[in-house]
Design a protein around this motif. Structure first.
Motif, mmCIF file in Angstrom:
data_model
loop_
_atom_site.group_PDB
_atom_site.id
_atom_site.type_symbol
_atom_site.label_atom_id
_atom_site.label_comp_id
_atom_site.label_asym_id
_atom_site.label_seq_id
_atom_site.Cartn_x
_atom_site.Cartn_y
_atom_site.Cartn_z
ATOM 1 N N THR A 98 0.827 -1.211 0.000
ATOM 2 C CA THR A 98 0.000 0.000 0.000
ATOM 3 C C THR A 98 0.860 1.259 0.000
ATOM 4 O O THR A 98 2.079 1.215 0.193
ATOM 5 C CB THR A 98 -0.916 0.018 1.236
ATOM 6 O OG1 THR A 98 -0.105 0.134 2.415
ATOM 7 C CG2 THR A 98 -1.762 -1.232 1.321
ATOM 8 N N ALA A 137 -8.102 -7.975 2.770
ATOM 9 C CA ALA A 137 -6.846 -8.507 3.308
ATOM 10 C C ALA A 137 -6.935 -8.721 4.814
ATOM 11 O O ALA A 137 -6.467 -9.748 5.338
ATOM 12 C CB ALA A 137 -5.701 -7.553 2.967
ATOM 13 N N GLN A 138 -7.547 -7.777 5.493
ATOM 14 C CA GLN A 138 -7.713 -7.924 6.937
ATOM 15 C C GLN A 138 -8.613 -9.100 7.267
ATOM 16 O O GLN A 138 -8.375 -9.840 8.223
ATOM 17 C CB GLN A 138 -8.271 -6.642 7.517
ATOM 18 C CG GLN A 138 -7.301 -5.456 7.448
ATOM 19 C CD GLN A 138 -7.936 -4.159 7.892
ATOM 20 O OE1 GLN A 138 -9.116 -4.122 8.258
ATOM 21 N NE2 GLN A 138 -7.146 -3.074 7.882
ATOM 22 N N GLU A 139 -9.684 -9.285 6.458
ATOM 23 C CA GLU A 139 -10.609 -10.387 6.724
ATOM 24 C C GLU A 139 -9.942 -11.742 6.526
ATOM 25 O O GLU A 139 -10.335 -12.734 7.159
ATOM 26 C CB GLU A 139 -11.827 -10.263 5.806
ATOM 27 C CG GLU A 139 -12.695 -9.042 6.102
ATOM 28 C CD GLU A 139 -13.815 -8.875 5.075
ATOM 29 O OE1 GLU A 139 -13.801 -9.656 4.086
ATOM 30 O OE2 GLU A 139 -14.679 -7.995 5.270
ATOM 31 N N HIS A 140 -8.948 -11.820 5.660
ATOM 32 C CA HIS A 140 -8.305 -13.105 5.354
ATOM 33 C C HIS A 140 -6.876 -13.174 5.900
ATOM 34 O O HIS A 140 -6.097 -14.056 5.493
ATOM 35 C CB HIS A 140 -8.290 -13.331 3.839
ATOM 36 C CG HIS A 140 -9.647 -13.549 3.240
ATOM 37 N ND1 HIS A 140 -10.509 -12.518 2.952
ATOM 38 C CD2 HIS A 140 -10.301 -14.695 2.907
ATOM 39 C CE1 HIS A 140 -11.621 -13.005 2.430
ATOM 40 N NE2 HIS A 140 -11.520 -14.339 2.405
ATOM 41 N N ASN A 141 -6.535 -12.250 6.797
ATOM 42 C CA ASN A 141 -5.226 -12.265 7.456
ATOM 43 C C ASN A 141 -4.063 -12.239 6.462
ATOM 44 O O ASN A 141 -3.077 -12.984 6.584
ATOM 45 C CB ASN A 141 -5.092 -13.485 8.374
ATOM 46 C CG ASN A 141 -6.122 -13.464 9.507
ATOM 47 O OD1 ASN A 141 -6.378 -12.395 10.099
ATOM 48 N ND2 ASN A 141 -6.721 -14.612 9.782
ATOM 49 N N PRO A 198 -0.935 -10.262 4.938
ATOM 50 C CA PRO A 198 -0.056 -9.172 5.375
ATOM 51 C C PRO A 198 -0.213 -7.929 4.494
ATOM 52 O O PRO A 198 -0.291 -8.026 3.271
ATOM 53 C CB PRO A 198 1.343 -9.769 5.232
ATOM 54 C CG PRO A 198 1.145 -11.243 5.253
ATOM 55 C CD PRO A 198 -0.180 -11.495 4.623
ATOM 56 N N VAL A 199 -0.256 -6.763 5.138
ATOM 57 C CA VAL A 199 -0.345 -5.484 4.429
ATOM 58 C C VAL A 199 0.935 -4.723 4.724
ATOM 59 O O VAL A 199 1.229 -4.390 5.877
ATOM 60 C CB VAL A 199 -1.579 -4.676 4.882
ATOM 61 C CG1 VAL A 199 -1.600 -3.326 4.178
ATOM 62 C CG2 VAL A 199 -2.858 -5.463 4.580
ATOM 63 N N ARG A 251 -7.709 -3.542 1.092
ATOM 64 C CA ARG A 251 -7.171 -3.647 2.452
ATOM 65 C C ARG A 251 -8.170 -4.333 3.380
ATOM 66 O O ARG A 251 -7.798 -5.131 4.245
ATOM 67 C CB ARG A 251 -6.835 -2.253 2.994
ATOM 68 C CG ARG A 251 -5.631 -1.605 2.299
ATOM 69 C CD ARG A 251 -5.119 -0.408 3.103
ATOM 70 N NE ARG A 251 -6.162 0.584 3.323
ATOM 71 C CZ ARG A 251 -6.426 1.591 2.489
ATOM 72 N NH1 ARG A 251 -5.694 1.719 1.375
ATOM 73 N NH2 ARG A 251 -7.372 2.462 2.764
ATOM 74 N N THR A 252 -9.477 -4.038 3.195
ATOM 75 C CA THR A 252 -10.500 -4.666 4.035
ATOM 76 C C THR A 252 -10.526 -6.171 3.837
ATOM 77 O O THR A 252 -10.586 -6.957 4.804
ATOM 78 C CB THR A 252 -11.882 -4.071 3.720
ATOM 79 O OG1 THR A 252 -11.853 -2.665 3.942
ATOM 80 C CG2 THR A 252 -12.958 -4.716 4.573
#
Length: 374
Positions: free
Chosen positions: A269, A306-310, A312-313, A303-304
């Motif tokens: 990002t 990604a957070q739901e599926h763990n 890395p960001v 990003r959302t």
């Protein structure tokens, strides 16, 4: 200047589509004078080479029909057979001439307008029964030209016929004192010369008529500027429809792209403006592949997910911008960004496998100058 039905001047040359549609409707340039000239000239040439033979055959048939045995005259069946035989022989005698005329009549239109066998051209048109349309055709430029041609043909044919008759008048008078065979041959010669003189008259008319028919056909097909624009719009597609199609395609592509985000190994990002999802499997892939690219709202969605599926960001602004502007979805990353992406993936894989990884300065990854953007 041609005008459309609403009075708008037709100033534009007809397009290929316009000419193709006109041909499908049977609207092609035609010159009856050219066909008549070719038929007359063909007849003259045929009689010049084979006229004496045809004349001899017809004389023999006439002699055969007028000189028969006495018993034939009193036998209906024999007389009928004689007449049939003479008719058949006469047909065979003139068949080459008739075949030539039919062939020329069929093929002569190809020289100017070509063939047109479309169903639209052969379909009956009720508009031709409209008396108002008929009156318009009677007083149109085409009708005036036809009248002029008819008058010109009349004058030319009469003039040349009179001149020809004046030149051969002594020969015509001498036919009565010539022997039968010589008179018939002489008559065939005079008829052939008459055909040639008539052809010369029609040649003058055809030289005028053919260019006129081509010009008039082109004039009738001319288009207004609005018609050209409308046709171009139809061929290229309505801008609103094309825009809507592109929008739907973009939405479908974005939906498919977002469905691929859960398969990513890392999200890079900017941190808020751009987001790029990457995947790399050393066992099956030779190089990292871009699964999704997004800016602003799309980046937030990536990003959302990604957070739901763990997933890395990683905040690496220079690399995120470089990928956003130079990479393509479902394609390998640009070759010159391999080192920078490899550093990020190595960090992510170490973190995933052992829970810890060597610290990396993501703000200063090795990105070539040509890939750097502010």
């Amino acid at each position: 200047m041609a005008e459309s039905e609403d009075g708008t001047e037709k100033t534009e040359e007809p397009t290929e589509k316009k000419m193709r549609d006109a041909r499908d409707k049977g609207q092609v340039p035609r010159s009856r004078e050219l066909s008549t000239l070719l038929m007359t000239l063909s007849a003259a040439l045929f009689l010049y080479f084979y006229g004496s033979q045809i004349m001899t055959d017809l004389v023999n048939l006439m002699t055969k029909g007028l000189s028969f045995e006495r018993d034939v005259a009193f036998d209906t069946q024999k007389l009928f057979d004689l007449v049939i035989a003479i008719v058949i022989d006469a047909i065979f005698a003139i068949m080459p001439f008739i075949s030539l005329m039919v062939l020329v009549a069929i093929t002569s239109p190809v020289l100017l307008g070509g063939w047109s066998f479309s169903t639209k051209a052969l379909a009956p048109k009720m508009s031709k029964l409209n008396p108002v349309s008929g009156l318009k055709r009677m007083f149109s430029m085409q009708a005036l030209m036809e009248l002029f041609k008819a008058f010109a043909k009349f004058v030319l044919v009469i003039s040349l016929a009179a001149a020809f008759l004046y030149m051969v008048f002594p020969e015509v008078l001498s036919l009565g004192v010539e022997s039968k065979d010589f008179a018939l041959a002489h008559s065939a010669e005079l008829i052939t010369k008459a055909f040639i003189f008539v052809s010369l008259a029609l040649l003058v008319v055809a030289i005028i008529d053919v260019p006129f028919q081509l010009w008039n056909h082109n004039r009738q097909l001319k288009m207004t500027k609005q018609e050209v624009r409308e046709e171009h719009k139809q061929q290229e597609g309505n801008p609103e429809v094309k825009g809507r199609i592109r929008q739907v395609q973009r939405q479908m592509s974005q939906r498919r792209m977002m469905q691929n985000v859960p398969q990513a190994d890392v999200i890079i990002t900017n941190p808020t403006h751009f987001a790029v999802a990457l995947k790399y499997d050393p066992q099956t892939m030779r190089e990292p592949v871009v699964l999704a690219i997004g800016a602003d709202f799309m980046a937030a969605q990536i990003r959302t997910i990604a957070q739901e599926h763990n997933i890395p960001v990683i905040e690496a602004p220079p690399l995120a911008r470089a990928l956003y502007y130079n990479a393509e979805v479902e394609q390998p990353i640009p070759y010159n960004l391999f080192r920078a992406v490899a550093a990020v993936l190595a960090y992510v894989f170490q973190l995933r496998d052992s829970g810890k990884a060597q610290k990396v300065d993501f703000a200063n990854l090795p990105i070539p100058e040509e890939f750097r953007t502010d």
